[in-house]
Scaffold this active site. Structure first.
Site, PDB file in Angstrom:
ATOM      1  N   SER A  34      31.126   3.586 -31.240  1.00 58.50           N
ATOM      2  CA  SER A  34      32.129   3.117 -32.037  1.00 58.50           C
ATOM      3  C   SER A  34      32.982   2.421 -30.997  1.00 58.50           C
ATOM      4  CB  SER A  34      33.069   4.292 -32.542  1.00 58.50           C
ATOM      5  OG  SER A  34      34.378   3.948 -33.027  1.00 58.50           O
ATOM      6  N   SER A  39      30.105  -4.175 -35.630  1.00 58.31           N
ATOM      7  CA  SER A  39      30.892  -4.768 -36.938  1.00 58.31           C
ATOM      8  C   SER A  39      31.387  -6.227 -36.621  1.00 58.31           C
ATOM      9  CB  SER A  39      32.017  -4.090 -37.484  1.00 58.31           C
ATOM     10  OG  SER A  39      31.545  -2.831 -37.874  1.00 58.31           O
ATOM     11  N   SER A 106      24.603   5.153 -35.986  1.00 62.65           N
ATOM     12  CA  SER A 106      23.378   5.719 -36.343  1.00 62.65           C
ATOM     13  C   SER A 106      22.946   6.387 -34.937  1.00 62.65           C
ATOM     14  CB  SER A 106      22.530   4.886 -36.746  1.00 62.65           C
ATOM     15  OG  SER A 106      22.509   3.508 -36.025  1.00 62.65           O
TER      16      SER A 106
END
Length: 198
Positions: A34, A39, A106
């Site tokens: 994270s 993204s 993941s």
């Protein structure tokens, strides 16, 4: 339960859809902690592919968990189910002729292998966004690491849950030394052969 399910064979094939789009279809799977930049890079890549007239769709962890996977927690079992559903959705989109970009932590090797097996090896490109945990913590735009370290978020990857580093990703990007635009160039160079129609 599955014995009475017989898939329909429809007239329009994946190859015909790809011919219409004038490019191949496959999955680009972004994995990393994270805050690693998955993204951000996936979004920048999709913008560039759009300029190239490539038909794409971007699946992101937070967005998918608001809808399709809103019933799942972050336990190991639910993480597996989260990835299983994404793998199946990605497979359908590949069959639909799209280049799919999926940005998910993941953390488990077996889950990433499941994705590759589901969409088939030739349709799978794994991008490991290799950003050190210490750097991810300094970014922490949503304050997740702070909450996780206080025990307010359970099963948080890198803090109270493991991340199994990919052993042989197709491409590894360290965002401490590689900027977004350079990362996009590296990925496009990597996927060019899959974009070309045979």
């Amino acid at each position: 339960m599955q014995k009475n399910i017989i898939p329909n064979q429809f007239s329009v094939s994946k190859n015909q859809r790809s011919q219409l789009n004038n490019h191949g279809s496959f999955l680009i799977w972004f994995t990393g902690l994270s805050g690693s930049g998955k993204s951000t890079i996936a979004n920048a890549l999709e913008k560039e592919l759009h300029k190239m007239n490539i038909r794409t769709y971007l699946l992101d962890g937070d967005n998918v968990r608001k809808g399709l996977n809103s019933d799942l927690s972050f336990s190991p079992a639910d993480r597996r189910e989260n990835i299983r559903r994404i793998a199946e959705v990605s497979s359908l989109m590949i069959d639909g002729g799209l280049v799919v970009l999926s940005a998910f932590i993941s953390p488990y090797k077996n889950d990433r292998e499941f994705v590759k097996n589901t969409v088939k090896d030739e349709n799978f490109i794994q991008i490991y966004v290799d950003t050190p945990l210490a750097v991810c913590k300094t970014r922490d735009p949503k304050g997740f690491y702070i909450k996780a370290e206080k025990g307010l978020i359970k099963n948080f990857t890198g803090i109270s849950a493991p991340y199994e580093t990919p052993e042989n990703p197709d491409l590894k990007i360290d965002t401490t030394t590689t900027g977004i635009s350079e990362a996009v160039k590296l990925i496009i160079q990597k996927i060019k052969p899959k974009l070309e129609l045979i």
